[in-house]
Design a protein around this motif. Structure first.
Motif, mmCIF file in Angstrom:
data_model
loop_
_atom_site.group_PDB
_atom_site.id
_atom_site.type_symbol
_atom_site.label_atom_id
_atom_site.label_comp_id
_atom_site.label_asym_id
_atom_site.label_seq_id
_atom_site.Cartn_x
_atom_site.Cartn_y
_atom_site.Cartn_z
ATOM 1 N N ASN A 180 4.914 65.597 -15.288
ATOM 2 C CA ASN A 180 3.755 64.743 -15.514
ATOM 3 C C ASN A 180 2.878 64.240 -14.576
ATOM 4 N N LEU A 181 3.243 64.930 -13.085
ATOM 5 C CA LEU A 181 2.547 64.386 -11.906
ATOM 6 C C LEU A 181 1.818 65.370 -11.741
ATOM 7 N N LEU A 204 12.132 58.633 -15.805
ATOM 8 C CA LEU A 204 12.127 57.300 -15.568
ATOM 9 C C LEU A 204 10.632 57.341 -15.265
ATOM 10 N N LEU A 205 10.029 57.491 -14.594
ATOM 11 C CA LEU A 205 8.835 57.356 -13.811
ATOM 12 C C LEU A 205 7.362 58.187 -14.218
ATOM 13 N N GLN A 206 7.290 58.430 -15.162
ATOM 14 C CA GLN A 206 6.422 59.669 -15.653
ATOM 15 C C GLN A 206 5.190 57.893 -17.082
ATOM 16 N N THR A 252 1.379 51.675 -22.893
ATOM 17 C CA THR A 252 3.259 51.793 -23.526
ATOM 18 C C THR A 252 3.431 52.496 -21.702
ATOM 19 N N HIS A 253 4.944 52.578 -22.362
ATOM 20 C CA HIS A 253 6.026 53.676 -21.932
ATOM 21 C C HIS A 253 5.903 54.918 -22.423
ATOM 22 N N PRO A 254 6.218 55.548 -21.839
ATOM 23 C CA PRO A 254 6.083 56.927 -23.343
ATOM 24 C C PRO A 254 7.280 57.192 -23.198
ATOM 25 N N SER A 255 7.692 57.142 -22.184
ATOM 26 C CA SER A 255 9.599 57.660 -22.585
ATOM 27 C C SER A 255 10.430 57.134 -23.946
ATOM 28 N N THR A 297 6.264 49.777 -11.479
ATOM 29 C CA THR A 297 7.874 49.650 -10.655
ATOM 30 C C THR A 297 8.345 48.617 -9.594
ATOM 31 N N ALA A 298 9.574 48.904 -9.716
ATOM 32 C CA ALA A 298 9.952 47.717 -8.408
ATOM 33 C C ALA A 298 9.600 48.570 -7.272
#
Ligand SMILES: Cc1cc2nc3c(=O)[nH]c(=O)nc-3n(C[C@H](O)[C@H](O)[C@H](O)COP(=O)(O)OP(=O)(O)OC[C@H]3O[C@@H](n4cnc5c(N)ncnc54)[C@H](O)[C@@H]3O)c2cc1C
Ligand code: SF4
Ligand code: FES
Ligand code: FES
Lengths: 323, 182
Positions: free
Chosen positions: A28-29, A107-109, A154-157, A199-200
């Motif tokens: 992703n990065l 998780l972070l994508q 949306t979050h895609p995961s 994210t946190a």
């Protein structure tokens, strides 16, 4: 791509670098760096660190942040006890990508919103304050729940949806060595006025593992609806573990992908189901509750009736009541 | 103090040979193979992980070489299409692609073959797929399984039926992941 320095981390200490961006699978990065959506000046490669094991502990399983999506999906223990997670992973991306993608990176994508990807367009997430083109533009794949007037991404995961069903906790190592355990609802922020704050996590934080408690009782299903039958992101997905006994639903855990800025779970939906005999009317009621606050933006209006149908179909399959 | 992103000297192990090169950290493994090492078998279709033309094996596993950095692969065993076989000594999969017309223009073919090689190894390890009915039992090598497992490789010429036949026939002659890593 903008120039950056590259360092291979030899210890967790090297990874806690405020000035650097962590790279794991890179799927992703690097994609985002090629588009110059992400422009880090330093990358710290964590792939040689000791976070590659899946360990069984008492009443839980600990999944190292570097376990690949394919190893996790194929792991005998995960297949046996956490079927919804195996299924969600196998429904995502391609064989090649799953071999590289890691648990932490997945998780972070970041979102697949087309305007987030198009650097010629305004996007509050990419460039805070610039506006949101998706609101009145191409929003077929975007969110209907948990949105704000600033962002409807949306979050895609797929993986994260199953982990939300399973009450996963993310183990985060802070730069001072302290450990923090966050639920996914604590990890992912809703967009509100600051959709760029996703994210946190704080600079220098390292995800080291994900913990799964014992799986809830019941049959596992992950149902993903998409524009082609493989190698596409979800329009709507449902991860569900449901148990019936003596004609009644005794246990239910459900989470949804493609609907919100994070894997979406609404415990009220589950409470509505538990203790009741499965029926068409009950499933309709569960869908009413899930979708009470749903808001379409034109191109994604179809997700509201689609979610209802997919939820009813999954509950039918899991309880043997209807299809 | 070197300038930001200055070149790094690395050694990559490609098709069993240690190869030294100077690369900017930005260079994807695919570009290092094609332009620095002159191994032009691996192809660039999309450069974003979407087509599979760049598929190579790293430590026996198939990956998209466009979405990984060359500097991340020191110490890894990299296998490209050139490492499987050459004209005159083709591997079973390569031969089978020729026999079954598993291509038209041929652009996606190296990626298809490398992906198939990795996929067969995954299958031999008993990995399930999205179309496997039961997560508890080893799947059968059906057409549905092949199609699902190969969905990361697109073919603009739509040679899919030939690709599928070629993989099916060659699979018994292809080795396991341990052999692929050798
Ligand atoms: C063509 C294509 C199709 C895809 N289809 C799907 C799909 O259908 N479903 C789906 O779910 N996904 C899909 N994906 C996305 C894929 O799952 C993600 O790209 C992958 O999971 C990211 O993992 P990674 O290890 O490569 O992350 P990276 O790219 O390495 O990192 C992603 C982010 O996580 C951070 N990070 C990584 N590891 C850590 C750590 N340990 N601690 C702190 N921060 C960390 C990085 O800094 C970065 O910000 C697709 C991707 C592509 C390219
Ligand atoms: S929905 Fe979010 S990510 Fe997409 S354009 Fe709007 S602000 Fe950007
Ligand atoms: S070039 Fe790598 S996937 Fe298309
Ligand atoms: S043979 Fe032409 S792209 Fe596949």
């Amino acid at each position: 791509m903008k120039p950056f320095d590259y360092v291979r981390a030899a210890s967790h200490g090297d990874a806690h670098d405020n000035a650097a961006r962590i790279i794991a699978g890179g799927t992703n990065l690097l994609d985002l760096m090629k588009h110059q959506i992400e422009t880090p000046t330093k990358l710290v490669d964590v792939t040689r660190l000791d976070m590659t094991e899946i360990e069984e502990a008492e009443n839980s399983v600990r999944i190292g942040a570097l376990v690949s999506n394919s190893d996790l999906a194929a792991d005998p223990l995960i297949r046996e006890r956490y079927g919804v997670l195996s299924r969600a992973l196998l429904a995502g991306a391609s064989g090649q990508l799953r071999n590289k993608a890691t648990t932490g990176g997945n998780l972070l994508q970041r979102t697949r919103c087309p305007y987030f990807y198009d650097t010629t367009q305004p996007c509050n997430k990419r460039e805070p304050g610039s506006g949101c083109m998706a609101m009145e533009g191409q929003n077929r794949i975007l969110a209907i729940l948990g949105t704000s007037d600033k962002c409807i991404a949306t979050h895609p995961s797929d993986m994260a949806v199953a982990m939300r069903v399973l009450d996963a906790r993310v183990e985060i190592e802070k730069p001072d060595g302290q450990i923090q355990l966050l639920t996914l609802d604590e990890l992912y922020r809703l967009p509100g006025d600051t959709p760029h704050e996703e994210t946190a996590l704080e600079p220098g934080d390292l995800i080291v593992a994900v913990h799964l408690p014992d799986a809830p009782k019941g049959k596992h299903v992950y149902r993903k609806v998409r524009d082609r039958s493989s190698y596409a992101f979800a329009l709507v997905s449902v991860g569900a573990v449901v148990h019936t006994d003596g004609g009644k639903i005794t246990d239910a855990a459900l989470a949804f992908g493609g609907l919100g800025p994070r894997p979406w779970r609404d415990t009220e939906v589950e409470q509505t189901l538990i203790g009741e005999a499965p029926s068409e009317a009950l499933f309709e009621k569960a869908a009413d509750i899930l979708l009470a606050d749903a808001k379409g933006y034109g191109g994604n209006d179809f997700k509201i009736p689609l979610t209802r149908r997919v939820l009813k179909s999954v509950l039918g399959e899991l309880t043997g009541a209807t299809q | 103090m070197p300038t930001l992103g200055s070149a790094m000297k690395i050694t990559l192990n490609v098709n069993g040979e240690a190869r030294s090169l100077d690369v900017d950290p930005r260079v994807a493994l695919l570009d290092a193979l094609r332009t620095h090492l002159d191994l032009t078998g691996s192809k660039k279709g999309c450069d974003h992980g979407q087509c599979g033309a760049c598929t190579v094996l790293v430590n026996g596993r198939r990956i998209n070489s466009c979405l990984t950095l060359a500097v991340m692969h020191e110490g890894d065993e990299i296998t490209t299409i050139e490492g499987l076989g050459e004209p005159g000594s083709l591997s079973p999969l390569q031969k089978s692609f020729v026999k079954h017309d598993g291509y038209q223009c041929g652009y996606c073919t190296p990626g298809q073959i490398m992906s198939a090689k990795g996929m067969i190894a995954e299958f031999n390890m008993g990995w399930p797929s999205n179309v496997t009915d039961d997560l508890g039992t080893a799947p059968d090598f059906t057409e549905a399984e092949i199609k699902e497992r190969m969905s990361g490789n697109l073919c603009r010429c739509s040679a899919y039926p030939g690709i599928c036949h070629a993989i099916r026939e060659a699979a018994p002659d292809e080795g396991t992941i341990e052999e692929a890593a050798e």
